[in-house]
Design a protein around this motif. Sequence first.
Motif, mmCIF file in Angstrom:
data_model
loop_
_atom_site.group_PDB
_atom_site.id
_atom_site.type_symbol
_atom_site.label_atom_id
_atom_site.label_comp_id
_atom_site.label_asym_id
_atom_site.label_seq_id
_atom_site.Cartn_x
_atom_site.Cartn_y
_atom_site.Cartn_z
ATOM 1 N N PRO A 105 0.841 -1.203 0.000
ATOM 2 C CA PRO A 105 0.000 0.000 0.000
ATOM 3 C C PRO A 105 0.872 1.247 0.000
ATOM 4 N N LEU A 106 0.325 2.342 -0.493
ATOM 5 C CA LEU A 106 1.085 3.581 -0.540
ATOM 6 C C LEU A 106 1.275 4.132 0.869
ATOM 7 N N GLU A 107 2.490 4.542 1.181
ATOM 8 C CA GLU A 107 2.786 5.075 2.517
ATOM 9 C C GLU A 107 1.946 6.319 2.822
ATOM 10 N N GLU A 108 1.736 7.142 1.824
ATOM 11 C CA GLU A 108 0.951 8.360 2.071
ATOM 12 C C GLU A 108 -0.496 8.017 2.422
ATOM 13 N N THR A 109 -1.021 6.944 1.827
ATOM 14 C CA THR A 109 -2.379 6.514 2.137
ATOM 15 C C THR A 109 -2.450 5.958 3.558
ATOM 16 N N LEU A 110 -1.465 5.164 3.933
ATOM 17 C CA LEU A 110 -1.440 4.607 5.286
ATOM 18 C C LEU A 110 -1.326 5.722 6.322
ATOM 19 N N SER A 111 -0.468 6.689 6.057
ATOM 20 C CA SER A 111 -0.274 7.796 7.000
ATOM 21 C C SER A 111 -1.545 8.619 7.159
ATOM 22 N N ARG A 112 -2.292 8.760 6.082
ATOM 23 C CA ARG A 112 -3.491 9.589 6.112
ATOM 24 C C ARG A 112 -4.685 8.839 6.706
ATOM 25 N N GLU A 113 -4.857 7.563 6.348
ATOM 26 C CA GLU A 113 -6.076 6.849 6.711
ATOM 27 C C GLU A 113 -5.914 5.836 7.846
ATOM 28 N N ASP A 114 -4.685 5.444 8.144
ATOM 29 C CA ASP A 114 -4.474 4.466 9.220
ATOM 30 C C ASP A 114 -3.201 4.777 9.995
ATOM 31 N N ASP A 116 -2.583 5.121 13.115
ATOM 32 C CA ASP A 116 -2.392 4.385 14.366
ATOM 33 C C ASP A 116 -2.454 2.865 14.183
ATOM 34 N N LYS A 117 -2.594 2.429 12.944
ATOM 35 C CA LYS A 117 -2.660 0.995 12.606
ATOM 36 C C LYS A 117 -3.774 0.275 13.364
ATOM 37 N N GLU A 118 -4.901 0.943 13.506
ATOM 38 C CA GLU A 118 -6.050 0.351 14.194
ATOM 39 C C GLU A 118 -7.277 0.237 13.291
ATOM 40 N N LEU A 119 -7.098 0.560 12.012
ATOM 41 C CA LEU A 119 -8.231 0.549 11.097
ATOM 42 C C LEU A 119 -8.807 -0.849 10.918
ATOM 43 N N TRP A 120 -7.952 -1.878 11.037
ATOM 44 C CA TRP A 120 -8.418 -3.260 10.896
ATOM 45 C C TRP A 120 -9.511 -3.585 11.910
ATOM 46 N N PHE A 121 -9.470 -2.909 13.062
ATOM 47 C CA PHE A 121 -10.444 -3.171 14.125
ATOM 48 C C PHE A 121 -11.687 -2.295 13.983
ATOM 49 N N SER A 122 -11.480 -1.020 13.705
ATOM 50 C CA SER A 122 -12.614 -0.085 13.651
ATOM 51 C C SER A 122 -13.382 -0.154 12.339
ATOM 52 N N ASP A 123 -12.686 -0.437 11.243
ATOM 53 C CA ASP A 123 -13.333 -0.476 9.932
ATOM 54 C C ASP A 123 -12.551 -1.434 9.028
ATOM 55 N N PRO A 124 -12.755 -2.737 9.174
ATOM 56 C CA PRO A 124 -11.968 -3.706 8.394
ATOM 57 C C PRO A 124 -12.150 -3.563 6.889
ATOM 58 N N ASP A 125 -13.329 -3.124 6.441
ATOM 59 C CA ASP A 125 -13.519 -2.928 5.003
ATOM 60 C C ASP A 125 -12.600 -1.826 4.476
ATOM 61 N N ALA A 126 -12.483 -0.751 5.244
ATOM 62 C CA ALA A 126 -11.598 0.345 4.839
ATOM 63 C C ALA A 126 -10.140 -0.102 4.876
ATOM 64 N N CYS A 127 -9.804 -0.920 5.865
ATOM 65 C CA CYS A 127 -8.437 -1.439 5.973
ATOM 66 C C CYS A 127 -8.089 -2.279 4.754
ATOM 67 N N CYS A 128 -9.004 -3.169 4.366
ATOM 68 C CA CYS A 128 -8.785 -3.991 3.174
ATOM 69 C C CYS A 128 -8.703 -3.138 1.913
ATOM 70 N N ARG A 129 -9.493 -2.082 1.880
ATOM 71 C CA ARG A 129 -9.481 -1.221 0.697
ATOM 72 C C ARG A 129 -8.117 -0.588 0.482
ATOM 73 N N ILE A 130 -7.536 -0.027 1.525
ATOM 74 C CA ILE A 130 -6.267 0.677 1.338
ATOM 75 C C ILE A 130 -5.069 -0.269 1.277
ATOM 76 N N ARG A 131 -5.210 -1.457 1.849
ATOM 77 C CA ARG A 131 -4.076 -2.386 1.893
ATOM 78 C C ARG A 131 -4.125 -3.478 0.826
ATOM 79 N N LYS A 132 -5.315 -3.708 0.238
ATOM 80 C CA LYS A 132 -5.422 -4.772 -0.758
ATOM 81 C C LYS A 132 -6.120 -4.323 -2.044
ATOM 82 N N VAL A 133 -7.328 -3.764 -1.905
ATOM 83 C CA VAL A 133 -8.113 -3.442 -3.101
ATOM 84 C C VAL A 133 -7.417 -2.384 -3.958
#
Length: 242
Positions: A105-114, A116-133
Amino acid sequence: MSVVAHQDISDAVALPPAAELDDVLRHASPAEVIGAALKIVGRDQLALVSSFGTESAALLKVMADVDPAIPVIFLDTGWLFQETLDYRDTLTRRLRLADVRSIKPLEETLSREDPDKELWFSDPDACCRIRKVEPLARALRPFSAWINGRKRFQGGARADIAVVEQDGTRLKFNPFAHVSREEIEAIYKSAGLPPHPLAAKGFLSVGCMPCTSRTSPDEETRAGRWRGRAKTECGIHTTATS
């Protein structure tokens, strides 16, 4: 590992309708499906997407027997088990795969949207979107068709998948759609393929660490993915890649 070039297809490939191809290939062997995909679009326009998970070696072995230089896309989400990363390297060497592309995944996307690296818990669909889709959509831009390892016996949304599907402007080939678990085990045995290191620990399907758990023998293969949630897919097979 090479890094995929981020460029769009310069010349659109005239592809036959997915439904027509599915009629022709619905009873074909996995090798025949991959061979047909290769003939239809050519190696430069075809990619295989692999998680290097617990059943991945079988499809990679069949592909390598057809053409080991077909590009292989691996989504390195940043949350994978070290065992999966090691297994990727083991199979790449063992099967002499010539073009494995690890996409992050793009570092800028991770920095902006995740951050604290907790998106997998609060919004797993969003986590999959930025890390896989989104990374997969980026990786597939140069290609007009792709191969994946989904199987009907995995259940859920995969129970009725076709051998060939339309995925946006691309063709998506599912060579193992009608293959049984026993047939996959036979490929492992005949080729002497090493199992995923986590398979012996009760992981029948392996994804990202926070969203993967062990599976009991009486459960479906993917029951350990996103356990306790309604979510059953990461999104790469439910969202068109183009």
